[in-house]
Design an enzyme around this catalytic site. Structure first.
Site, short mmCIF file in Angstrom:
data_model
loop_
_atom_site.label_atom_id
_atom_site.label_comp_id
_atom_site.label_asym_id
_atom_site.label_seq_id
_atom_site.Cartn_x
_atom_site.Cartn_y
_atom_site.Cartn_z
N ASP A 279 -74.36 -110.17 17.62
CA ASP A 279 -75.17 -109.07 17.09
C ASP A 279 -75.42 -109.31 15.61
OD1 ASP A 279 -75.81 -106.03 18.29
OD2 ASP A 279 -75.87 -106.20 16.11
N ASN B 180 -80.38 -109.92 25.30
CA ASN B 180 -80.54 -108.48 25.17
C ASN B 180 -81.04 -108.04 23.79
OD1 ASN B 180 -79.81 -105.54 25.92
ND2 ASN B 180 -78.51 -105.93 24.13
N SER C 72 -89.26 -104.88 30.05
CA SER C 72 -89.39 -103.45 29.83
C SER C 72 -90.56 -102.93 30.65
CB SER C 72 -89.66 -103.19 28.34
OG SER C 72 -90.09 -101.87 28.12
N TYR D 145 -94.34 -105.13 21.30
CA TYR D 145 -93.20 -105.08 22.21
C TYR D 145 -93.63 -105.43 23.65
CZ TYR D 145 -89.05 -102.83 24.35
OH TYR D 145 -87.91 -102.54 25.06
N LYS E 54 -92.35 -108.51 25.96
CA LYS E 54 -91.58 -108.20 27.16
C LYS E 54 -92.22 -108.77 28.43
CE LYS E 54 -88.00 -106.05 25.55
NZ LYS E 54 -86.71 -106.78 25.51
N ALA F 264 -82.95 -96.79 28.92
CA ALA F 264 -81.65 -96.30 28.49
C ALA F 264 -81.73 -95.62 27.14
CB ALA F 264 -80.65 -97.45 28.44
#
Length: 299
Positions: free
Chosen positions: A38, A99, A151, A164, A168, A196
């Site tokens: 991360d 991720n 997504s 985005y 994706k 989520a």
């Protein structure tokens, strides 16, 4: 039969919080050694934190094994270094969950070129870089499980997310090609499209929905897709405990000849061209040409 990851090494990018944290914790609970990657920035990609270290502490407190990594997925050298450290410590890498992500939402009219490029670099290029860093090792060990994160925006579109969405859907295409290329070396590649309540979506969900769409209700799908007996070339939707599959389909279409082979002919035959009766789910791009070939033979 319980899914286990004993003697497996997993890398989860963007694992300092949200979905990535849940993936890392669940893999560790099931026996995997986990690299918690991360960069630690905010949802627009700025800033840093020690989020990965905290997840490692959680895993170790529960009796698991993990190491933190602060590498930037958009820098290939940093991904290669991360993989090298995992191999040095634990002998290899068997699982990669791509991720890591950021958001810079604006309508396309107001979006700067830098906003577009930055989001594509983190999501699409970053996932490609992390995957490239493990690819040869997975081929050599004749085992690999890779998960891309797409997504609903990429699959179906969403206002204000051109950058985005482009990234994706690109990831879904990358996964489909790598599933084909990796098959002979027992490398399975899948895509998850999660919904989520996370750092990236905070403020976009009402409070009750934010709780209902907690990341732990997505994690079972991700963990299954990187397991020993996982399928490959799947696009799995996941949110609030509901799991779905998405498909790219192809209709049989309509052969146009003579005067019909024109823009006017396409317009006149649009209903037949778009008729979904007999549509297929191609497993590789060549099936489009094969279907055209059959139409030519029949015509």
């Amino acid at each position: 039969m319980s899914i286990r990851f004993d003697d497996r090494v997993a890398i989860v990018t963007g694992a300092g919080g949200g979905l990535g944290r849940e993936y890392a914790l669940e893999l560790a609970r099931r026996g995997a050694k986990v690299v918690v990657n991360d960069l630690g920035g905010s949802r627009d990609g700025t800033g840093h934190s020690d989020a990965a270290l905290k997840v490692v502490e959680e895993i170790e407190a529960a009796g698991g094994t993990a190491m933190s990594n602060g590498g930037n997925v958009a820098e290939y050298d940093q991904m290669a270094e991360m993989v090298a450290k995992a191999k040095e410590a634990w002998g290899g890498v068997h699982i990669l969950i791509n991720n890591a992500g950021v958001l810079r939402d604006k309508s396309f009219a107001k979006m700067t070129p830098d906003d577009f490029k930055f989001v594509v670099d983190v999501h699409l290029i970053g996932s490609a870089f992390a995957t490239k860093a493990v690819w040869d090792m997975m081929r050599d060990q004749n085992y690999g499980r890779i998960l891309m994160t797409s997504s609903s925006t990429g699959l179906f579109g969403n206002f204000g997310q051109a950058n985005y969405g482009a990234a994706k859907l690109g990831l879904a295409g990358l996964a489909k090609t790598l599933a084909i290329e990796g098959a002979k070396n027992n490398i399975k590649v899948n895509t998850i499209a999660p919904t989520a309540g996370t750092r990236m979506t905070e403020g976009l969900f009402p409070d009750e929905a934010f709780k209902a769409f907690s990341p732990d209700k997505v994690a079972p799908g991700a963990v299954f897709l990187v397991s020993e007996d996982a399928p490959t070339n799947v696009i799995l939707g996941a949110g609030a405990g509901v799991f779905q599959t998405s498909y790219v389909t192809l209709t049989p279409g309509k052969l146009l000849k003579g005067d019909d082979l024109s823009a006017d002919g396409v317009a006149a035959n649009w209903a037949a061209i778009t008729d979904r009766t007999g549509e297929i789910v191609p497993q590789m791009g060549a099936e489009q040409s094969m279907m055209i070939g059959r139409a030519l033979q029949a015509g």
